[in-house]
Structures are given as C-alpha cells and as structure tokens.
Design an enzyme around this catalytic site. Sequence first.
Site, short mmCIF file in Angstrom:
data_model
loop_
_atom_site.label_atom_id
_atom_site.label_comp_id
_atom_site.label_asym_id
_atom_site.label_seq_id
_atom_site.Cartn_x
_atom_site.Cartn_y
_atom_site.Cartn_z
N GLU A 191 -5.67 -4.87 10.35
CA GLU A 191 -4.36 -3.83 10.52
C GLU A 191 -4.58 -3.12 11.86
O GLU A 191 -5.61 -2.00 11.75
CB GLU A 191 -4.37 -2.59 9.46
CG GLU A 191 -4.02 -3.49 8.10
CD GLU A 191 -3.49 -2.31 7.07
OE1 GLU A 191 -2.36 -2.80 6.56
OE2 GLU A 191 -4.12 -1.43 6.76
N GLU A 219 -6.55 4.75 7.42
CA GLU A 219 -6.55 6.31 7.24
C GLU A 219 -7.66 6.73 6.35
O GLU A 219 -8.19 8.13 6.56
CB GLU A 219 -5.27 6.42 6.26
CG GLU A 219 -3.92 6.21 7.25
CD GLU A 219 -2.73 5.67 6.36
OE1 GLU A 219 -2.76 5.86 4.96
OE2 GLU A 219 -2.06 5.15 7.17
N GLY A 259 2.77 -1.12 4.35
CA GLY A 259 2.94 0.24 3.79
C GLY A 259 4.09 0.70 3.71
O GLY A 259 4.86 0.17 2.45
N GLY A 260 5.08 1.37 4.55
CA GLY A 260 6.51 1.70 4.22
C GLY A 260 7.29 0.77 3.62
O GLY A 260 7.97 1.22 2.55
N GLY A 281 2.47 2.17 10.47
CA GLY A 281 3.64 3.31 10.29
C GLY A 281 3.99 3.49 11.69
O GLY A 281 4.77 4.81 11.58
N HIS A 318 -9.41 1.46 4.46
CA HIS A 318 -8.13 1.49 5.22
C HIS A 318 -8.23 2.44 6.32
O HIS A 318 -9.30 3.42 6.23
CB HIS A 318 -6.90 2.08 4.12
CG HIS A 318 -5.81 2.04 4.91
ND1 HIS A 318 -5.13 2.91 5.75
CD2 HIS A 318 -4.49 0.98 4.87
CE1 HIS A 318 -3.66 2.54 6.22
NE2 HIS A 318 -3.60 1.65 5.54
N ASN A 368 0.92 -1.10 0.03
CA ASN A 368 0.09 -0.10 -0.13
C ASN A 368 0.94 1.23 0.10
O ASN A 368 1.55 1.58 0.85
CB ASN A 368 -0.83 0.05 1.19
CG ASN A 368 -1.67 1.49 1.42
OD1 ASN A 368 -1.94 1.98 0.68
ND2 ASN A 368 -2.20 1.47 2.61
N TRP A 369 0.99 1.73 -1.25
CA TRP A 369 2.02 3.03 -1.28
C TRP A 369 1.53 4.19 -0.74
O TRP A 369 2.23 5.24 -0.47
CB TRP A 369 2.08 3.21 -3.02
CG TRP A 369 3.17 2.46 -3.33
CD1 TRP A 369 3.66 1.05 -2.72
CD2 TRP A 369 3.70 2.44 -4.84
NE1 TRP A 369 4.38 0.51 -3.94
CE2 TRP A 369 4.41 1.04 -5.12
CE3 TRP A 369 3.41 3.20 -5.76
CZ2 TRP A 369 4.83 1.07 -6.32
CZ3 TRP A 369 3.97 3.07 -6.95
CH2 TRP A 369 4.95 2.03 -7.24
N LYS A 370 0.30 4.36 -0.29
CA LYS A 370 -0.32 5.46 0.21
C LYS A 370 0.00 6.70 -0.86
O LYS A 370 0.08 6.48 -2.02
CB LYS A 370 0.08 5.80 1.73
CG LYS A 370 0.07 4.50 2.49
CD LYS A 370 0.46 4.84 3.99
CE LYS A 370 0.56 3.49 4.60
NZ LYS A 370 0.35 3.74 6.16
N SER A 426 3.56 -2.26 10.22
CA SER A 426 4.95 -2.24 10.38
C SER A 426 5.54 -3.59 9.93
O SER A 426 6.40 -4.05 10.79
CB SER A 426 5.16 -1.69 11.78
OG SER A 426 4.66 -0.66 12.18
C1 PEP Z 1 -0.62 0.34 5.96
O1 PEP Z 1 -0.72 1.49 5.65
O2 PEP Z 1 -1.60 -0.73 5.43
C2 PEP Z 1 0.50 -0.28 6.77
C3 PEP Z 1 0.19 -1.58 7.19
O3 PEP Z 1 1.44 0.61 6.83
P1 PEP Z 1 2.72 0.42 7.35
O4 PEP Z 1 3.37 -1.20 7.06
O5 PEP Z 1 3.77 1.34 7.00
O6 PEP Z 1 2.57 0.09 9.10
#
Ligand code: PEP
Length: 248
Positions: A167, A97, A234-235, A173, A95, A10-12, A213
């Site tokens: 999640e 966010e 994500g990251g 994040g 999500h 998930n690039w956001k 994470s």
């Molecule tokens: C996400 O945005 O779905 C996520 C899990 O982010 P991260 O891996 O950066 O915690």
Amino acid sequence: MSRRKLAAGNWKMNKTPSETRAFIEQMKPLVADTESEVLFCVPAIDIVPAVEAAKGSNIEIGAENMYFEDKGAFTGEISAKMIVDAGATHVIIGHSERRDIFGECNQMINKKVLKALEAGLVPVICCGESLEQREQGITVDWIRMQIKIALQGVTAQQVAGSVIAYEPIWAIGTGKTATTEQAQEVCGAIRVLVEELYGKDTAEAVRILYGGSVNPGNAAELFAQPDIDGGLVGGASLKPEFEVIAKA
Ligand code: PEP
C-alpha cells in the site's frame, strides 16, 4: 499455480456495532457467489457483531490490529487470542496508519506477525513507501526491508498462508491510485523477495494484495496483474459497491 483472489476491506475507525450488523446483512447476498475470498477487517468492537451477522455466509471477518503480548497491563489493546475467540480469522498488521500515527516500528510488527500466526490468525502484513521515498528511487529497497523484518522467524509454511499488502502511503485515502505498472512492479518485487528467502513454492503460494484508492473502476485492471492477488480496500469497503471490487 493459481492463487485465489482476496478482496479485503479495511474499515478503519468507521461503523458502529449496529451499523456493522446492518451492513454485513446487506453485503451477504451481494457477494454470495463471488469466486474470490471476501474479508472485512473491522474495529475491535465490531468483530463480534460482524462474525454473528456473517454466520453461514462466505464473508470472513478480521481485526485491524492487535498487540503482541498474550495478556496483561496493556490498556486499550487486544490480543490475538481475543480475536480468535471472537470468531475472526485474519488480522491486519503494520498498516501505515498504525506506523505513522501510533509509532509502530518494524520490530513491533514482526512480533505481532509471529503472535498472530501462533494464535492461528492469517496476518495481512502491510508495507508501503511515502511519496518522498518513491521520488528518491528507494521504493523497492524500502519495501524489501519492511517485509524482511516483518518475516523474521516466520517459517515458509506460515508465509505461504499469509497475506502481504502493498500500500503506497501516497495512494491511501487520497484518490490517487498507483498505476497498474507501479503496483505490479512492487508486488512482483515482493514475490521475488519471498522466493529469495523461502523458495519458489512459498513465493507462488503467498498472496500479495495492492491497496491504495482501489475502487470499482480500477479494481479489475489492478487485479489482472500477474503478481496482484486482490486488494486491501479502505473507503470503498464501507459501501455496497464493494461487491463490484469483490467480483473484479
Ligand atoms: C487502506 O486503508 O488500507 C486503504 C487502502 O485505504 P483506501 O482504499 O481508502 O485508499
């Protein structure tokens, strides 16, 4: 039943169209021989360049969000049909966010899930509790409620082909990963709920991801849990090290 693992990024709001092309080209050889399915969910403007760059490879492209109406006066939104026409196959829905920053509610998420399925997209349906809810001991109740509403009107066959991503909000994040026990407990509870609602075959078919994470160091242990079928990342999906997660 053995479910194929899914490593989903998930690039956001990261990567421009030209960065997208370059990164997908870089990733293609790195993930070419993975047993797991590899998916990058990218910003709307990056879908076409990502699809073009991924052509002929095992990389699938998804959207990060969509609106539930077919077309019309919804400035700034994109429809399921647009995503399909652009060549993407998946879409992240609900999500945290989107829920927290953009005020999406469970009913809206249900409408999006239904519309994504109608258009032939695989929805990656997100759920997760806040730290406060975890401390109150209502994590599983909360997740059950989110998933029950998200799946209203969805058939067993559609659920079997969908993806659910657990999640915990406090782990997104933040560098704080849920322990493997915490992640397995909730992913297992989601599978139990799907069995209650749709029966054993559907519960055994639906893929349930953990997100929060995930990194090259913790992915293998998380993905080895019986009810965790991969990760929503994500990251760490923005860097070539995603290869290690896809192979975990
Ligand atoms: C996400 O945005 O779905 C996520 C899990 O982010 P991260 O891996 O950066 O915690």
